[in-house]
Enzyme design. Structure first.
Site, mmCIF file in Angstrom:
data_model
loop_
_atom_site.group_PDB
_atom_site.id
_atom_site.type_symbol
_atom_site.label_atom_id
_atom_site.label_comp_id
_atom_site.label_asym_id
_atom_site.label_seq_id
_atom_site.Cartn_x
_atom_site.Cartn_y
_atom_site.Cartn_z
ATOM 1 N N THR A 85 -7.873 5.952 -6.918
ATOM 2 C CA THR A 85 -6.683 5.285 -7.460
ATOM 3 C C THR A 85 -5.796 4.700 -6.370
ATOM 4 O OG1 THR A 85 -5.471 7.376 -7.517
ATOM 5 C CG2 THR A 85 -6.607 6.726 -9.542
ATOM 6 N N ASN A 123 -12.783 9.937 -2.529
ATOM 7 C CA ASN A 123 -13.297 9.157 -3.651
ATOM 8 C C ASN A 123 -13.419 7.702 -3.245
ATOM 9 O OD1 ASN A 123 -13.341 11.301 -5.614
ATOM 10 N ND2 ASN A 123 -11.109 11.186 -5.654
ATOM 11 N N CYS A 154 0.506 3.471 3.141
ATOM 12 C CA CYS A 154 1.146 2.849 4.315
ATOM 13 C C CYS A 154 2.656 3.084 4.253
ATOM 14 C CB CYS A 154 0.854 1.355 4.378
ATOM 15 S SG CYS A 154 -0.779 0.944 5.030
ATOM 16 N N HIS A 206 -4.366 1.330 8.312
ATOM 17 C CA HIS A 206 -4.855 1.105 6.947
ATOM 18 C C HIS A 206 -6.334 0.734 6.915
ATOM 19 C CE1 HIS A 206 -4.647 -0.153 2.717
ATOM 20 N NE2 HIS A 206 -5.540 -1.064 3.091
ATOM 21 N N CYS A 264 0.855 -1.192 0.000
ATOM 22 C CA CYS A 264 0.000 0.000 0.000
ATOM 23 C C CYS A 264 0.889 1.240 0.000
ATOM 24 C CB CYS A 264 -0.921 0.007 1.218
ATOM 25 S SG CYS A 264 -1.793 1.579 1.406
ATOM 26 N N GLY A 268 -13.202 7.599 -9.370
ATOM 27 C CA GLY A 268 -11.795 7.717 -9.765
ATOM 28 C C GLY A 268 -10.811 7.447 -8.650
ATOM 29 N N HIS A 304 -8.213 8.255 2.029
ATOM 30 C CA HIS A 304 -7.570 9.572 2.130
ATOM 31 C C HIS A 304 -8.595 10.647 1.837
ATOM 32 C CE1 HIS A 304 -7.076 7.922 -1.911
ATOM 33 N NE2 HIS A 304 -7.203 9.158 -2.372
HETATM 34 P P1 5GP Z 1 -7.596 9.280 -5.484
HETATM 35 O O1 5GP Z 1 -7.535 9.385 -6.982
HETATM 36 O O2 5GP Z 1 -7.418 7.836 -5.024
HETATM 37 O O3 5GP Z 1 -8.756 9.949 -4.855
HETATM 38 O O4 5GP Z 1 -6.345 10.109 -4.965
HETATM 39 C C1 5GP Z 1 -5.039 9.625 -4.958
HETATM 40 C C2 5GP Z 1 -4.155 10.826 -4.928
HETATM 41 O O5 5GP Z 1 -2.865 10.405 -4.556
HETATM 42 C C3 5GP Z 1 -4.015 11.523 -6.296
HETATM 43 O O6 5GP Z 1 -4.471 12.869 -6.184
HETATM 44 C C4 5GP Z 1 -2.518 11.416 -6.614
HETATM 45 O O7 5GP Z 1 -2.011 12.575 -7.224
HETATM 46 C C5 5GP Z 1 -1.918 11.179 -5.246
HETATM 47 N N1 5GP Z 1 -0.683 10.399 -5.280
HETATM 48 C C6 5GP Z 1 -0.467 9.256 -5.995
HETATM 49 N N2 5GP Z 1 0.771 8.783 -5.750
HETATM 50 C C7 5GP Z 1 1.342 9.648 -4.859
HETATM 51 C C8 5GP Z 1 2.623 9.684 -4.221
HETATM 52 O O8 5GP Z 1 3.495 8.831 -4.398
HETATM 53 N N3 5GP Z 1 2.867 10.721 -3.377
HETATM 54 C C9 5GP Z 1 1.925 11.691 -3.134
HETATM 55 N N4 5GP Z 1 2.280 12.676 -2.299
HETATM 56 N N5 5GP Z 1 0.708 11.680 -3.708
HETATM 57 C C10 5GP Z 1 0.416 10.663 -4.554
HETATM 58 ZN ZN ZN Z 2 -2.416 1.518 3.554
#
Ligand code: 5GP
Ligand code: ZN
Length: 114
Positions: free
Chosen positions: A95, A87, A8, A47, A5, A93, A100
């Site tokens: 990812t 999300n 994590c 987590h 993760c 979306g 978070h």
């Molecule tokens: P989601 O799309 O799941 O709501 O948000 C995931 C967020 O994590 C995205 O806005 C993406 O830019 C951010 N993100 C992805 N990988 C990393 C990383 O390695 N470091 C940081 N600081 N943010 C990340």
């Molecule tokens: Zn995690």
């Protein structure tokens, strides 16, 4: 800790992140692809995959929102305002499957949805 993760690993310091907030339970750090002048992510150190799973642990859910309130007040972001987004799943979306909350601020934000 959940193996493989990303968040994590950030919690544990195994992957670097620009941390802006940390207490015993929660960290806040800068999103790597900011969608606003200020774009932070707040995560619990424990987590869970998404908001549905986190909702089963209201104490942790509260700790995240307390952290967001503490940080945004300390930075004065509450004066002009900020947005909190989470999300869940494909259509939204999501990812990264460690719950978070995006905190967006620092400028006038457009309306969401399309
Ligand atoms: P989601 O799309 O799941 O709501 O948000 C995931 C967020 O994590 C995205 O806005 C993406 O830019 C951010 N993100 C992805 N990988 C990393 C990383 O390695 N470091 C940081 N600081 N943010 C990340
Ligand atoms: Zn995690």
């Amino acid at each position: 800790m959940s193996a493989d993760c990303l968040f994590c690993k950030i919690v544990e310091g195994k992957i670097p992140a620009s941390k802006t907030f940390e207490n015993d339970n929660v960290i806040g750090f800068v999103d790597i692809h900011p969608q606003a002048k200020i774009h932070l992510l707040f995560v619990h150190k424990t987590h869970t995959a998404d908001i549905n799973e986190l909702s089963g642990d209201p104490k942790s859910l509260g700790e995240i929102f307390q952290a967001i309130t503490e940080y945004t007040k300390a930075q004065g972001l509450d004066k002009n305002g900020f947005r909190v987004v989470t999300n869940l799943g494909k259509h939204a979306g999501q990812t990264v499957f460690h719950t978070h909350f995006h905190v967006l601020s620092g400028e006038h934000l457009g309306r969401f949805g399309s």
